[in-house]
Design an enzyme around this catalytic site. Structure first.
Site, PDB file in Angstrom:
ATOM      1  N   HIS A 150       0.988   5.339   1.175  1.00 19.11           N
ATOM      2  CA  HIS A 150       0.455   6.357   2.073  1.00 19.11           C
ATOM      3  C   HIS A 150       0.449   7.691   1.340  1.00 19.11           C
ATOM      4  CE1 HIS A 150       1.088   3.990   5.906  1.00 19.11           C
ATOM      5  NE2 HIS A 150       1.964   3.383   5.112  1.00 19.11           N
TER       6      HIS A 150
ATOM      7  N   HIS B 176       0.823  -1.201   0.000  1.00 21.66           N
ATOM      8  CA  HIS B 176       0.000   0.000   0.000  1.00 21.66           C
ATOM      9  C   HIS B 176       0.859   1.254   0.000  1.00 21.66           C
ATOM     10  CE1 HIS B 176       0.750  -1.080   4.228  1.00 21.66           C
ATOM     11  NE2 HIS B 176       0.644   0.212   4.528  1.00 21.66           N
TER      12      HIS B 176
END
Length: 215
Positions: free
Chosen positions: A158, A156
């Protein structure tokens, strides 16, 4: 309790399919860790929607036959290949996580099609978060592995707004470094309103891209 992902091997929809009534999730028969992955559970609950015509409320994204996650997830973008949502312990207001729907532990595990969509929407989400928060500086950060500070083993990005903070001793504004500062639990009422603003701004960025000939 989060619902279990659907059986491995289920096909992802094409990018043109945005059916809010049908959940779309990861496919990862080779990786047993997907069964306990919180991001895979989120992907299982929230189906794709057309980002140019987003639902007004996060609850409208839910399949009514599935259990609402605890804590609540505030989705800001959901496509056939990726899902983005507010961090439950944000470093700053508007801290967003962006990940592929399939269970991909690290960046090198991401498929080219997924990588292309992640790259496209990182720019869109960055612009939308800036508009929604009014903060013009931000970090885009991606960690790979525990030694690199990756906590959830599902790749992922940020997107972290970086407001200037006033130093009370000197009355000067100072910048914050990534990973420093207080991480507080997400306020659900505030988060719901913020997520709605980000979804609206995503739609606005995409419409602007069409008008400018970027799409």
């Amino acid at each position: 309790m989060a619902p279990k992902p659907p059986p491995a091997g289920a096909a992802l929809p094409s990018p043109s399919q945005f059916d809010p009534g049908v959940p779309h999730t990861h496919t990862s028969p080779e990786d047993a860790s997907a069964e306990s992955c919180p991001f895979c559970h989120i992907a299982a609950i929230y189906p794709p929607y057309d980002p140019v015509s987003p639902p007004a409320q996060t609850s409208l994204l839910l399949n009514p036959d599935l259990t609402f996650p605890n804590p609540a997830t505030f989705v800001v973008l959901s496509t056939p290949h990726l899902i983005a949502f507010l961090d439950i312990m944000p470093l700053s207001l508007g801290h967003v996580l962006v990940c592929p729907r399939p269970h991909r532990p690290k960046l090198t595990d991401v498929y080219p099609t997924e990588a292309a969509e992640l790259g496209r929407y990182l720019r869109v989400l960055s612009a939308a978060v800036v508009r929604a928060t009014g903060v013009g500086d931000w970090n885009v950060v991606q960690n790979n592995g525990a030694a690199a500070a990756q906590v959830v083993p599902h790749m992922h990005f940020h997107v972290i707004p970086r407001p200037e903070l006033r130093d009370k001793r000197s009355e000067r504004f100072t910048a914050t470094m990534f990973g420093r500062g207080q991480r507080d639990d997400l306020d659900e009422e505030e988060a719901g309103e913020l997520a709605e603003r980000v979804r609206r701004e995503v739609a606005g960025v995409l419409r602007g891209d069409v008008e400018k000939g970027k799409l």
